[in-house]
Design a protein around this motif. Structure first.
Motif, short mmCIF file in Angstrom:
data_model
loop_
_atom_site.label_atom_id
_atom_site.label_comp_id
_atom_site.label_asym_id
_atom_site.label_seq_id
_atom_site.Cartn_x
_atom_site.Cartn_y
_atom_site.Cartn_z
N VAL A 49 -4.42 -0.88 2.19
CA VAL A 49 -5.19 -1.23 3.39
C VAL A 49 -5.89 -0.01 3.99
CG1 VAL A 49 -3.75 -3.24 3.92
CG2 VAL A 49 -3.20 -1.02 4.98
N LYS A 303 -1.33 -8.04 5.09
CA LYS A 303 -2.45 -7.10 4.92
C LYS A 303 -3.54 -7.38 5.96
CE LYS A 303 -1.56 -6.87 0.00
NZ LYS A 303 -2.01 -7.34 -1.32
N ARG A 307 -4.77 -4.55 8.48
CA ARG A 307 -6.19 -4.20 8.57
C ARG A 307 -6.73 -4.48 9.97
NH1 ARG A 307 -6.71 -6.67 3.00
NH2 ARG A 307 -6.93 -4.86 1.63
N ARG A 311 -8.76 -1.98 12.37
CA ARG A 311 -10.13 -2.39 12.68
C ARG A 311 -10.32 -2.47 14.21
NH1 ARG A 311 -14.49 -4.90 10.38
NH2 ARG A 311 -15.59 -6.35 11.74
#
Ligand code: GCO
Ligand code: MN
Ligand code: MN
Length: 398
Positions: A49, A303, A307, A311
């Motif tokens: 990731v 995941k 992420r 983000r």
């Protein structure tokens, strides 16, 4: 994925605990929903990731009853995997809350044998972390608290914790481990009440330690929110005191159970001010996501969770840059804090200044009339957050 503004990079120092991406969705009402993933595979997931670091409790990696030979093999293999995957072990801690021996606390327990065992486990965890190259050691007082204060005097518990931390610092020095020790506060859960419920409480305590310079804090978003507090204010106090050694990023609705949600998923505005603060001051220590995926997810969904944490941080970082570059916002900020000609200001104490200050007649009506356009300021902030104002990212945001 395209390399763009929202792609995690090593310099962001994003890290995940083995217990976060390895969380199996167990809660007080239901059993695990995700199959176990081995620590080495979790490191691969962390690399996949795009995160920089992994954190662990001793027993996330080495089972509590492992033989010395097994322990050494496990650590060797883990070290190899981290090296192959380019993942740094950034922080370690000891699990002083899961085993039944800790049901009434570890360092603050009334039982001297429990306190000594907690210390032994901590020293071993420090050895383990040093072997893996970790530079931050976190002490979270998981069960250092009570359901009833009939069991001990809280000041005695505090003194016991001080003795333990002083010992840990001496061990750090004696072995030249170079750890920075970060104390993590939490108001409750798993205990009814925890000693040192807030980051501010720990900041007050640190000065009473024998090696205060070695010890800082690890504030957690959810923990301050659980207490109904403003995380950015807690983080700012820690930063200003030079004590922001580490940070646990996650999210949490105020007043609910310990949720550990994906960073910025519940309170994006609070998360924005936190990210903006960290970026404005140039915070450069690890950014650890101490959170876990919804119980409804499978291991692939973990995941998405990981992420999403990174983000959201990077999106909010970009929003903070927009906010800082916004001319109208800057104009308001200048306007609300400008000095007035001829009116005294706060300076360092001097007899002459105090005399002048005491003699000056402040025009309260006139001073109090200054416009404070915080509605406009906040709406500009909201416009930026909701994406209708500010620089638009021209790259595909993947
Ligand atoms: C929690 C805590 C823990 C600690 C961890 C590191 O609410 O359970 O946040 O996740 O951060 O034990 O010491
Ligand atoms: Mn927590
Ligand atoms: Mn935490």
């Amino acid at each position: 994925m395209h390399d763009n503004l929202y792609t995690p990079r090593p310099e962001h120092k994003f890290s995940f605990g083995l217990w976060t991406v390895g969380n199996r969705g167990r809660d007080p009402f239901g059993d695990a929903v995700r199959p176990p993933v081995k620590p080495n595979d979790l490191v691969r997931l962390i690399a996949e990731v795009g995160a920089w670091g992994v954190n662990l409790h001793d027993n996330d990696l080495v089972p509590i009853d492992a033989s010395a030979i097994d322990r050494d093999r496990i650590v060797r293999e883990f070290k190899n995997t981290c090296a192959n995957q380019g993942v740094v072990t950034s922080m370690v801690s000891a699990n002083l809350f899961f085993d039944p021996i800790f049901r009434d606390g570890a360092f603050t327990s009334n039982d001297p044998a429990v306190r000594a065992y907690a210390l032994q486990k901590t020293l071993r965890a420090m050895d383990l972390g040093a072997e893996l190259g970790a530079k931050t050691y976190v002490i979270w007082g998981g069960r250092e608290g009570t359901e009833t204060d009939a069991c001990r005097r809280p000041d005695e518990a505090i003194a016991r914790l001080r003795d333990a931390i002083n010992y840990v610092c001496e061990y750090n020095l004696a072995n030249k481990y170079g750890y920075r020790i970060a104390l993590e506060a939490k108001p409750n859960e798993p205990r009814g009440d925890t000693y040192f419920p807030t980051t501010g409480a720990y900041l007050g305590f640190i000065d009473s330690l024998a090696h205060a310079d070695m010890v800082g804090v690890n504030p957690e978003v959810a923990h301050e929110h659980m207490a109904g507090l403003n995380i950015t204010h807690a983080v700012a106090q820690a930063w200003e005191a030079g004590k922001l050694f580490h940070i646990d990023l996650n999210d949490q609705v105020i007043g609910r159970y310990d949720q550990d949600f994906r960073f910025a998923s519940a309170n994006p505005k609070a998360a924005f001010f936190l990210v903006k603060f960290l970026e404005d001051v140039g915070y450069d220590n690890p950014r650890h996501f101490d959170a876990h995926a919804y119980r409804t997810e499978d291991n692939e969904g973990v995941k998405d969770f990981a992420r999403g944490c990174m983000r959201n941080y990077l999106v909010l970082k970009e929003k903070a840059l927009c906010w800082n570059a916004d001319a109208e916002i800057q104009e308001i900020l200048t306007e609300i804090s400008s000095a007035r000609p001829g009116v005294p200001t706060v300076e360092k104490f001097r007899e002459s200044h105090a005399k002048e200050l005491l003699g000056y007649r402040f025009d309260r009506d006139q001073i109090g009339m200054r416009r404070l356009p915080y509605e406009r300021l906040d709406q500009l902030t909201i416009d930026i957050l909701l994406g209708v104002r500010g620089r638009r990212s021209t790259v595909n945001s993947g």
